[in-house]
Design a protein around this motif. Structure first.
Motif, short mmCIF file in Angstrom:
data_model
loop_
_atom_site.label_atom_id
_atom_site.label_comp_id
_atom_site.label_asym_id
_atom_site.label_seq_id
_atom_site.Cartn_x
_atom_site.Cartn_y
_atom_site.Cartn_z
N PHE A 24 -67.70 -7.49 3.26
CA PHE A 24 -67.40 -6.32 2.69
C PHE A 24 -66.37 -6.66 1.41
N LEU A 25 -65.46 -7.75 1.84
CA LEU A 25 -64.44 -8.10 0.93
C LEU A 25 -65.07 -8.71 -0.26
N GLU A 26 -65.99 -9.51 -0.07
CA GLU A 26 -66.72 -10.14 -1.22
C GLU A 26 -67.42 -9.04 -2.14
N GLN A 27 -67.92 -8.23 -1.43
CA GLN A 27 -68.92 -7.11 -2.21
C GLN A 27 -67.76 -6.37 -2.99
N LEU A 28 -66.54 -5.93 -2.52
CA LEU A 28 -65.56 -5.34 -3.00
C LEU A 28 -64.84 -5.97 -4.28
N ASP A 29 -64.86 -7.06 -3.94
CA ASP A 29 -64.19 -8.03 -5.12
C ASP A 29 -64.95 -8.13 -6.37
N ASP A 30 -66.49 -8.36 -5.95
CA ASP A 30 -67.53 -8.18 -7.07
C ASP A 30 -67.23 -6.80 -7.79
N GLN A 31 -67.36 -5.77 -7.04
CA GLN A 31 -67.46 -4.56 -7.68
C GLN A 31 -66.05 -4.22 -8.66
N LEU A 32 -64.82 -4.83 -8.16
CA LEU A 32 -63.56 -4.64 -8.85
C LEU A 32 -63.73 -5.47 -10.10
N ARG A 33 -64.55 -6.62 -9.97
CA ARG A 33 -64.39 -7.35 -11.43
C ARG A 33 -65.29 -6.67 -12.37
N ALA A 34 -66.37 -5.96 -11.89
CA ALA A 34 -67.12 -5.27 -12.68
C ALA A 34 -66.62 -4.00 -13.37
N ARG A 35 -65.72 -3.26 -12.54
CA ARG A 35 -65.63 -1.69 -12.76
C ARG A 35 -63.81 -1.69 -13.07
N GLU A 36 -63.22 -2.36 -12.03
CA GLU A 36 -61.67 -2.41 -12.18
C GLU A 36 -61.15 -1.19 -11.09
N ILE A 37 -61.85 -0.25 -10.85
CA ILE A 37 -61.49 0.81 -9.85
C ILE A 37 -62.79 1.04 -9.10
N VAL A 38 -62.40 1.20 -7.79
CA VAL A 38 -63.51 1.55 -6.91
C VAL A 38 -63.06 2.22 -5.49
N LYS A 39 -63.90 3.39 -5.28
CA LYS A 39 -63.60 4.15 -4.44
C LYS A 39 -64.33 3.86 -3.13
N VAL A 40 -63.78 3.87 -1.89
CA VAL A 40 -64.39 3.24 -0.77
C VAL A 40 -64.39 4.63 0.36
N ASN A 41 -65.24 4.53 1.10
CA ASN A 41 -65.59 5.51 2.21
C ASN A 41 -65.28 4.93 3.73
N ILE A 42 -64.65 5.49 4.51
CA ILE A 42 -64.72 4.87 5.93
C ILE A 42 -65.37 5.81 6.54
N LEU A 43 -66.26 5.13 7.32
CA LEU A 43 -67.24 6.30 8.25
C LEU A 43 -66.61 6.56 9.68
N GLU A 44 -66.86 7.72 10.15
CA GLU A 44 -66.09 7.91 11.39
C GLU A 44 -66.47 7.16 12.49
N THR A 45 -67.35 6.12 12.52
CA THR A 45 -67.72 5.13 13.65
C THR A 45 -66.58 4.00 13.60
N ALA A 46 -65.85 3.82 12.43
CA ALA A 46 -65.15 2.59 12.07
C ALA A 46 -63.69 2.63 12.97
N ASP A 47 -63.26 3.88 13.27
CA ASP A 47 -62.12 4.03 14.00
C ASP A 47 -60.94 3.20 13.41
N LEU A 48 -60.86 3.63 12.22
CA LEU A 48 -59.78 3.01 11.27
C LEU A 48 -58.86 3.84 10.53
N ASP A 49 -57.53 3.68 10.54
CA ASP A 49 -56.77 4.49 9.69
C ASP A 49 -57.03 4.26 8.27
N THR A 50 -57.18 5.30 7.39
CA THR A 50 -57.44 5.09 6.00
C THR A 50 -56.35 4.30 5.44
#
Length: 132
Positions: free
Chosen positions: A32-58
């Motif tokens: 996930f971190l590699e994919q996000l870093d690639d997207q940031l290199r291409a776009r500079e700004i990325v919005k991420v969605n956390i699914l309910e099954t992740a049980d993580l605080d945003t």
């Protein structure tokens, strides 16, 4: 580090973008971190969605992602957060007031002021003479 005006500008850009990645039940992984870093290199700004099954605080997830990939946290709303990382090679987002200065053409006057010599001779801007 982002100041308030830059963060506000990035929030205005993020307002119209849709989430391009999501964090699932596996949580934050290396892939996930590699994919996000690639997207940031291409776009500079990325919005991420956390699914309910992740049980993580945003906000906690956003801060840990930002630390891992050395990015800047922009905002978190509900189960979505936005991350920014400047691309040094190809800058995509130019902040207001940070545009590249334009070179002046040769022979172009620097200002529209009248010098003392021009005033005494009755000459106004751009070589026009005073009406008598």
């Amino acid at each position: 580090m982002l100041n308030g005006k830059k963060r506000a500008y990035l929030r205005s850009i993020a307002n119209t973008t849709k989430p391009t990645t999501q964090i699932g039940k596996e949580g934050i992984t290396e892939e996930f971190l590699e994919q996000l870093d690639d997207q940031l290199r291409a776009r500079e700004i990325v919005k991420v969605n956390i699914l309910e099954t992740a049980d993580l605080d945003t906000k906690e997830a956003a801060n840990s992602v930002c630390e891992a990939i050395r990015a800047e946290f922009v905002q978190a709303i509900g189960s979505k957060f936005t991350v920014y990382k400047k691309n040094v090679e190809e800058t995509k987002i130019i902040f207001p007031g940070h545009e590249q200065a334009k070179a002046k053409k040769k022979g172009e006057p620097r200002t529209n002021r009248v010098t003392k010599k021009q005033a005494s001779q009755g000459i106004r801007n751009k070589g026009k003479s005073k009406k008598k």
